[in-house]
Motif scaffolding. Sequence first.
Motif, short mmCIF file in Angstrom:
data_model
loop_
_atom_site.label_atom_id
_atom_site.label_comp_id
_atom_site.label_asym_id
_atom_site.label_seq_id
_atom_site.Cartn_x
_atom_site.Cartn_y
_atom_site.Cartn_z
N LEU A 1 2.56 14.38 -8.99
CA LEU A 1 2.10 15.45 -8.05
C LEU A 1 2.77 16.70 -8.58
O LEU A 1 3.88 16.61 -9.28
CB LEU A 1 2.42 15.27 -6.57
N PRO A 2 2.25 18.18 -8.14
CA PRO A 2 2.77 19.40 -8.66
C PRO A 2 4.45 19.61 -8.15
O PRO A 2 4.51 19.17 -7.04
CB PRO A 2 1.90 20.30 -8.11
N ASP A 3 5.16 19.76 -8.89
CA ASP A 3 6.57 20.09 -8.93
C ASP A 3 7.47 18.91 -8.30
O ASP A 3 8.50 19.24 -7.63
CB ASP A 3 6.59 21.38 -7.90
N VAL A 4 6.70 17.75 -8.20
CA VAL A 4 7.29 16.57 -7.60
C VAL A 4 8.29 16.20 -8.78
O VAL A 4 8.09 15.81 -9.96
CB VAL A 4 6.71 15.50 -7.19
N ALA A 5 9.67 15.78 -8.66
CA ALA A 5 10.75 15.27 -9.57
C ALA A 5 10.79 13.98 -9.46
O ALA A 5 10.72 13.34 -10.71
CB ALA A 5 11.86 15.89 -9.39
N ALA A 6 10.76 13.30 -8.50
CA ALA A 6 11.02 12.01 -8.05
C ALA A 6 10.81 11.67 -6.44
O ALA A 6 10.76 12.44 -5.59
CB ALA A 6 12.46 11.54 -8.41
N VAL A 7 10.29 10.36 -6.39
CA VAL A 7 9.81 9.73 -4.94
C VAL A 7 10.65 8.61 -4.71
O VAL A 7 10.47 7.69 -5.58
CB VAL A 7 8.24 9.87 -4.92
N GLN B 1 0.99 -1.24 -0.08
CA GLN B 1 0.04 -0.17 0.01
C GLN B 1 0.95 1.28 -0.06
O GLN B 1 0.58 2.18 -0.55
CB GLN B 1 -1.03 -0.06 1.23
N VAL B 2 1.99 1.35 0.61
CA VAL B 2 2.87 2.44 0.70
C VAL B 2 3.35 2.74 -0.80
O VAL B 2 3.63 3.61 -1.27
CB VAL B 2 4.04 2.24 1.82
N THR B 3 3.87 1.42 -1.30
CA THR B 3 4.39 1.65 -2.54
C THR B 3 3.34 2.06 -3.62
O THR B 3 3.83 2.74 -4.48
CB THR B 3 4.99 0.03 -3.04
N ALA B 4 2.45 1.65 -3.48
CA ALA B 4 1.13 2.30 -4.36
C ALA B 4 1.12 3.88 -4.22
O ALA B 4 1.15 4.70 -5.11
CB ALA B 4 -0.07 1.52 -4.18
N LEU B 5 1.06 4.33 -3.00
CA LEU B 5 1.15 5.91 -2.60
C LEU B 5 2.45 6.28 -3.27
O LEU B 5 2.46 7.39 -3.91
CB LEU B 5 1.03 6.07 -1.16
N ILE B 6 3.58 5.75 -3.30
CA ILE B 6 4.78 6.12 -3.82
C ILE B 6 4.70 6.41 -5.40
O ILE B 6 5.10 7.43 -5.78
CB ILE B 6 6.14 5.40 -3.44
N ASP B 7 4.30 5.33 -5.92
CA ASP B 7 3.95 5.37 -7.28
C ASP B 7 2.98 6.42 -7.71
O ASP B 7 3.41 6.94 -8.68
CB ASP B 7 3.48 3.90 -7.83
N GLY B 8 1.89 6.75 -6.74
CA GLY B 8 0.89 7.71 -7.33
C GLY B 8 1.72 9.20 -7.28
O GLY B 8 0.95 9.97 -7.58
#
Length: 832
Positions: A100-106, A89-96
């Motif tokens: 997001l605005p101004d997000v380069a990488a997670v 579930q955490v990985t799914a949040l990371i993938d999504g």
Amino acid sequence: MAELLHRLGTFAARRAWTVLIAWIVILGVAVGGFLVGFKGLSSSFDIPGTASGDVIAELEQELPDFAGATGTVVVHATDGAITDEQREQVTALIDGAEGLPDVAAVNDPFATEEERAEQQRQLEDGRAQLEAGQQQIDDGRAQLEAGAAQLEAGQAALDAGRAQAEAAGFPTAQLDAQQAQLDAQRAVVEEQRAQLDEGQAELETQAARLERGTELLELADGIRLVSDDGATALVTVSYTETRLELPQESKDATMAHFLSQPIDGVEISFSTDIAQGVPEIVGVGEAVGVALAAVVLVVVLGSLLAAALPIVTAIFGVAIGAMAMLSFSGLVQMASVTPILGLMLGLAVGIDYALFIIYRHRKQLLRGADVVESIGLANGTAGNAVVFAGITVIVALLALGITGIPFLGLMGVSGAVSVAVAVLIAISATPALLGLAGRRILSRRAIAKAAAAEADGSTADALQAVRPMSNARAIISAVLAVAVLLTIAIPSLSMRLGLPDGGSEAADSTAYRAFTLTEAAFGEGQNGPLLVTAALPGDLDELEVEERQLTVARELAAQDDVVAVAPIAVSDDERLAVFQVVPAEGPNSESTEALVRELRTMPPVDGDMALGVAGQAASNIDISEGLADALPLYLAVVVGLSFLIMVMVFRSLLVPLIATGGFVLSLFATYGAVTAVFQWGWLGELFGVHQPGPILSFLPVILVGILFGLAMDYQLFLTTGMREAYMHGAEARLAVARGFRAGRSVVVAAALIMIAVFAGFIASESVIIKAMGLGLSLGVLLDAFVVRMLLVPAIMHLVGKGAWWLPRWLDRIIPNVDVEGAALERQHPAHH
């Protein structure tokens, strides 16, 4: 000026609705400007031209992926280790989160740890393969040497046979053929030996590379994203914008995304880089502060109507000032504390300035003055002092611009705008409201008491009964005041400056939770890793780059208080390498500060690889140093201005010297008190300081600007009464007593109001606002009650007539500002 203010006051009293409607229109314009121009505030602070800023600029050019802001999402399982289901579930949040605005990488911490484990396995497999390869080469070399030995034995036998054949005269053709076979076999052996040597060299190269990889992995062993017990994981979010330019909306979107799908048994918190938003400007504490100010006003002015006027005008002024400043947030980047300073000052001085005018008007009404004429006279006398006091505060605030620090200069402008609006409202809207109120601002009890005092002459008797203090009392008061202030100032000698980290946030905040979870699971240093760059010569091959990285990493790891070092990137032209360095302690610790300074003063590694340091700790140091460097210049300018202005007002050299010296004493006493609470932790629980740390870096400069202006307000309202009594013929020491008696009530009330309003901000959850509220309330308390009410009268008594000495040549060239409005009183007597 006094005559002009008299006319303004009289006009406002007679045309009250005209004046009030004009102010309502101004408020409407300010609100309209806010609705059109407000584009949000920044929760970050920066100073151009700093060392860390230069590193970020270099990264923007060479490695832009590492120049943007970063934040941490802390994932914690509340019951044991993170399960496979929770991880998915955490990985799914990371993938999504990638979109997001101004997000380069997670960064997925679980994937990163798997990669680390895979690298470890590859290294172990590589070591096993190298050992197997070495065994093969050793076996092959042994076989080759055995074959070579056989060839040498055959060669010896052939040589012996040739010698016998030649001695006996036998033909050697058969021997020549055998020799050719031996030579061919020997060539094969040499070729095989060369192949083995080549294999050995390749094996040694691979072994050296393996050792470098192993050493680098060992150096980075302290950098983990999943805790040893598997209960906590760190998700790193990288943004395309720098920390200063990252919009609040982007941080809010990150938090909203990770909280959008709650995971059973998992809590999610965010580091200050993400969670520290624009603090709440108005809260319960501020409301309580204003309520306490209202109580003081009721006591001093004697009626609810009179007490309500200063609060109404102050709130009205604050609204105009704040809206006007925020209207320009789309054109100029503003820090989140910018409107807060304006709010603090606007409320405090707005109430005080209206109080001074209403208090004077009330006294005149009780003596029988006409309402309109009394309003005009109060505006021309007390209002004149208000204008002068306001100008003094405005000058001190605008002088913040000389520090060369943009966000500090903007804070000064914001405060100055609020004070200017407060002054204008005090001298126009207050008279208008007084005109509408008429004699209703007087309570029946006050009217009856004044009539009784007038009938039996007790008012005049009270004035005549005032006597100077004794010399012994003056000496004791002065010595006691100085001793108290110097004692309270002692902690200021150890004051450290910095910016708040997650540990300074409210105990129930997500930033504090993230900070403490990270510290418990990964160590203090993980809350503030450093970003270190190394300049490379360029045009290097892969092996040379690895060797250079290892050399720098070794040098960094050898420093005191470094837990782990990891090379994380090299620019495409091989001219810049970036390393993550985890210190032993947090970003605000003394050891981390010492580490940053040490790294910056190190000579280039291997003579040609210069280091640069960025990261939260480095940025905090740069900002704090810039502010500390600006403080002496600013203090000198403010003190110099205060001296010159007061020479003009009081037409004296010694009075400004006493006032300025008292201000410096109260200022450093305030620094000491703030240091004791926020840095040493004294009374921390009382003020909500649960983790002591450095003092807010821009607080000392802010305190100079604001407290100077307020101190001069109190000095003005007390000393003008003393000078007025002296100029009317009273003996110097008697004039001190009479002036003090005349002004003490209103100054005490004004100071209590200031303290109440500023103290209301101590209840804020934001450590920045809390520190400003405590510093300002303590500063006013010490300056008003210890310096102005105790030290200054005592020294002026001891000096006597010399307090009012001014060289004739200076008396001729400086203008007579007549702050107390004596000339106006002669032209416009208040009595019928």
